[in-house]
Design a protein around this motif. Structure first.
Motif, short mmCIF file in Angstrom:
data_model
loop_
_atom_site.label_atom_id
_atom_site.label_comp_id
_atom_site.label_asym_id
_atom_site.label_seq_id
_atom_site.Cartn_x
_atom_site.Cartn_y
_atom_site.Cartn_z
N GLU A 1 -4.17 -3.56 9.80
CA GLU A 1 -5.36 -3.02 9.16
C GLU A 1 -5.09 -2.55 7.73
O GLU A 1 -5.97 -2.62 6.87
N THR A 2 -3.87 -2.08 7.48
CA THR A 2 -3.57 -1.45 6.19
C THR A 2 -2.58 -2.25 5.35
O THR A 2 -2.82 -2.48 4.16
N TYR A 3 -1.47 -2.65 5.94
CA TYR A 3 -0.38 -3.20 5.15
C TYR A 3 -0.38 -4.72 5.04
O TYR A 3 0.13 -5.27 4.05
N ASP B 1 -5.51 2.28 -1.43
CA ASP B 1 -6.67 1.69 -0.77
C ASP B 1 -6.47 0.21 -0.50
O ASP B 1 -5.97 -0.54 -1.34
N VAL B 2 -6.92 -0.23 0.67
CA VAL B 2 -6.74 -1.62 1.09
C VAL B 2 -7.59 -2.57 0.27
O VAL B 2 -7.11 -3.62 -0.20
N LYS C 1 -6.16 -5.45 -2.16
CA LYS C 1 -6.42 -6.87 -1.96
C LYS C 1 -6.93 -7.53 -3.24
O LYS C 1 -6.47 -8.61 -3.64
N GLU D 1 -14.28 4.59 4.27
CA GLU D 1 -13.58 3.38 3.84
C GLU D 1 -14.33 2.75 2.67
O GLU D 1 -15.55 2.56 2.75
N ILE E 1 0.86 -1.18 0.00
CA ILE E 1 0.00 0.00 0.00
C ILE E 1 0.90 1.23 0.00
O ILE E 1 1.83 1.33 0.80
#
Length: 762
Positions: free
Chosen positions: A252-254, A194-195, A199, A700, A178
């Motif tokens: 949560e993010t990476y 954006d996560v 993904k 989100e 990210i």
């Protein structure tokens, strides 16, 4: 030794390679173990290997016989001696090479491995196939702008087919970092900020590289999720720099894009260069063993990045090469890339009891397991076929996909007065700027095997679509990094003689990618001077941005009535841009990264926290969260992009407004195209948890959907939410969800209102 000489020698190998492999100990052991019964076959090999041969299976080097971009990307490999590398293969001191020079090279090396080495274990051939092989697709950030995982899967599939035909078994892709600081050059290799998008694109690219038939298929290449972890969070956007973030942010993010890549079947992971909270990732046992292996259950191979184990010394984490080897290996790095540390130091570390033999065998098992998965123990030459290599690359179908991917990656930021699309006849068009023509800066950074010389430039693409190419003039006006004598004067003359100016400005390829951090993410000064001069003529201007990151736009570039973000689009760069310019294709790309108001706003991402003093809607207020000059918002936010239609959102339906813990909530909105042209809208669903035990972002992204709309057409677009969509990392660092109120938007971007409302989790 010259490539031509090696090629002639390779021809003499003939059928002897297959015969030698048929009689090899490794082949015999595999057959005795029942063909593909991996554990018994691997254990049989392990029992016969010396410690040095085991260390050799953990040693990967840049190919000594390389060419093209590989010489620049792997300078240490470029100076190596090919005969010396063959000697290492014979001695069992090398598991494979990367970024080599095609099937002829691979055949030569594999023959030596399977005929002349003691155990005749096949080599592994790897490469950086980041956004295409010989057919080059848009840079990954650009392709992510398509918001289309299926497209990403299809381009990765073609890249794998071409690469596998050249003998490649393993690609160091996808990069799933990210990236939230546009100053960092390597953001170009990923899917943006954006996560959720990260993904989905990560999983799609893994599926594409590896195919649907399994890794043993001759057109499959093993994927490698990189860089683990949080490389995109380097301080100040400076490549290789320190990362110091919370475990909550990691989880949560990476972490999620890596988990998605592994769930899609990626069998390998690359450790990142950066340190993480004081411990370099390459020697971070918590990261590589506690999280990756014990918590996530990953049983595949972990490889270092290029000389990253050696760099533990420069980090100040290891005193010397021997200690660096021990620290990296014991932390969980199975294979060393390029430093040569493992073959030099592991045998002695094992002999002295500092590295357990069990740990060494564990790593070797993983390497051998990957080779078995890839079918190399059945047929080491399954991907090595010079005839197939020539037949599969740059086919008509592959180039057509490159053109499709290019046009769908373009993002239209502005189109005031309906300036675009341009008519294909009757208008004099001045193509101006350093990217207006020429076989340069088309495929972008990080492509080893494709070339700009094989790509199609803007001028060629435009002239192929207009009715009268004589009405198109081409003027550079400025250089990539500086002025050219008389350039601006010539550009002004060309602009005055035209009906419309297409101004192609931005970054050249060397401004993005590894080690290309920028302190100011702006259009270079000489090009800005050109833009100001052209704008002063009063002619309508369409700006085409060439870029591998979000840019802080200003002056005449920002004020232009029409702006297209064109990234680096690959083999069919010019035709893809022309398709959008002239309305053959309606722009449908959306920004995967937020364009900031200014460089000083970085790092910026749309899903930031509100702070305790958010500025309310309206004018800037004292003692609220904003810069002196502008609000805490993007210039062009994540998800933004226009089409040639006129799109409106209405009729939000919240499906009763309540979501039970084990239920579903169906929400919908009506999307209408009141324009005269067909359009493809990317409808985006955002939520905000209004109050939680851990503060939540202002928005989100939870889902998106591409919707094709004919002129005058209206469609209802539905999304289904469940409890899983509301999870966050709680105070105990575990996924949790809490009852309460949630805001919801169905909108065209992360900062657009679209239609909005609220629902409650009960």
């Amino acid at each position: 030794m010259k490539d031509g000489q090696i090629s002639r020698r390779a021809v003499l190998i003939g059928a002897s390679a297959a015969a030698a492999w048929a009689a090899s100990p490794a082949r015999a052991m595999l057959l005795q173990a029942g063909g593909k019964k991996l554990p018994a076959a691997v254990e049989s090999l392990l029992a016969q290997m010396t410690v040095e041969e085991k260390a050799g299976q953990l040693t990967l080097m840049a190919a000594a016989w390389s060419g093209g971009a590989a010489v620049t990307l792997n300078p240490a490999g470029a100076s190596s001696n090919f005969d010396g590398q063959l000697a290492e293969v014979r001695a069992g001191r090398l598991t494979g090479v990367f970024n080599g020079n095609g099937a002829a090279m691979a055949k030569r090396m594999q023959t030596v491995a399977t005929r002349d080495s003691r155990l005749r274990i096949p080599l592994l051939f790897a490469a950086d196939v980041i956004h295409g092989f010989r057919t080059v697709f848009p840079v990954p950030m650009g392709e992510a702008a398509s918001f289309d995982p299926d497209l990403a899967e299809r381009t990765a599939r073609v890249a794998a087919v071409e690469a596998a035909a050249a003998g490649i078994d393993w690609t160091f892709a996808p990069m799933v970092d990210i990236a939230r600081d546009a100053r960092w050059g390597r953001g170009v290799e990923g899917a943006g900020e954006d996560v959720l998008l990260g993904k989905l694109i990560a999983a799609a690219r893994v599926r594409g590289f590896q195919g649907a038939k399994g890794l043993e298929a001759a057109d499959a290449v093993a994927a490698c999720a990189k860089h683990f972890a949080a490389y995109g969070a380097v301080e100040a956007g400076l490549d290789y720099n320190t990362v110091d973030i919370s475990e909550r942010t990691l989880r949560e993010t990476y972490f999620p894009p890596f988990q998605a890549a592994l769930a899609a079947g990626a069998p390998t992971v690359m450790a990142s260069f950066n340190e993480l909270s004081g411990i370099p990732a390459t020697a971070n046992e918590w990261l590589l063993t506690e999280v990756l292996r014990r918590e996530w259950g990953f049983d595949g191979l972990v490889v270092s990045d290029y000389t990253a184990d050696e760099e533990l010394i420069a980090h100040g984490f290891a005193a010397d090469a021997r200690e660096a080897t021990k620290l990296a290996f014991m932390a969980g790095v199975d294979m060393s890339m390029q430093s040569g540390f493992y073959i030099k130091h592991l045998p002695d570390l094992v002999a002295r009891g500092e590295v357990p033999m069990a740990r060494l065998d564990e790593a070797v098992r993983r390497v051998l397991a990957l080779k078995v998965q890839l079918g190399l123990f059945d047929d080491p030459f399954r991907r090595i076929d010079p005839a197939r290599e020539k037949a599969r690359v740059r086919t008509r179908a592959n180039l057509a996909l490159a053109r499709e991917a290019g046009s769908r990656s373009i993002v239209m930021l502005k189109n005031e007065g309906g300036l675009l699309p341009l008519p294909r006849a009757g208008k004099k068009i001045a193509l101006i700027g350093p990217f207006a023509s020429g076989l340069h800066d088309l495929i972008g950074p990080w492509n080893v095997y494709g070339t700009d010389a094989e790509a199609v430039d803007l001028a060629t693409g435009v002239k192929a679509l207009v009715q009268d190419p004589a009405l198109v003039s081409v003027t550079a006006g400025a250089g990539l990094d500086g002025p050219i004598p008389g350039g601006i004067e010539a550009a002004v003359v060309a602009a005055r003689a035209a009906d419309v100016v297409v101004l192609a400005v931005g970054e050249h390829a060397r401004m993005s990618g590894e080690a290309q951090s920028r302190s100011a993410i702006v259009v270079p000064p000489a090009q800005m001077a050109l833009a100001e001069a052209v704008a002063a003529t009063g002619k309508p201007v369409v700006v085409l941005l060439r870029n591998g990151r979000a840019l802080a736009l200003e002056g005449a570039v920002l004020k232009a009535p029409a702006i297209l973000v064109t990234w680096f689009l690959g083999s069919e760069d010019g035709p893809a841009i022309a398709d959008v310019l002239f309305g053959v294709v309606s722009p449908s790309g959306r920004l995967p990264v937020s364009f900031p108001q200014a460089t000083g706003q970085e790092p910026y991402h749309y899903d930031h926290k509100p702070t305790g003093r958010p500025n309310p809607a309206g004018p800037l207020q004292e003692y609220k969260t904003h810069f002196r000059e502008f609000p805490n918002q993007a210039l062009f936010p994540f998800g933004h992009g226009l089409t040639y239609g006129e799109i409106a959102y209405s009729d939000l339906d919240l499906g009763g407004g309540q979501l039970s813990a084990d239920g579903k909530l169906v929400v919908s909105a009506t999307i209408a195209n009141s324009g005269s042209r067909a359009a493809e809208e990317v409808v985006q669903l955002y939520i905000r948890d209004v109050a939680a035990s851990v503060t939540r972002p202002v928005r989100e992204l939870k889902a998106f959907r591409r919707v094709a709309l004919k002129p005058g057409e209206r469609k209802q677009v539905q999304f289904t939410l469940s409890r899983a969509d509301l999870l966050f990392i709680g105070q105990t660092l575990k996924p949790t969800v809490e009852p309460g109120k949630f805001q919801l938007w169905i909108a065209p971007s992360a900062e657009a209102e679209g239609v909005s409302g609220s629902f409650e989790l009960v």
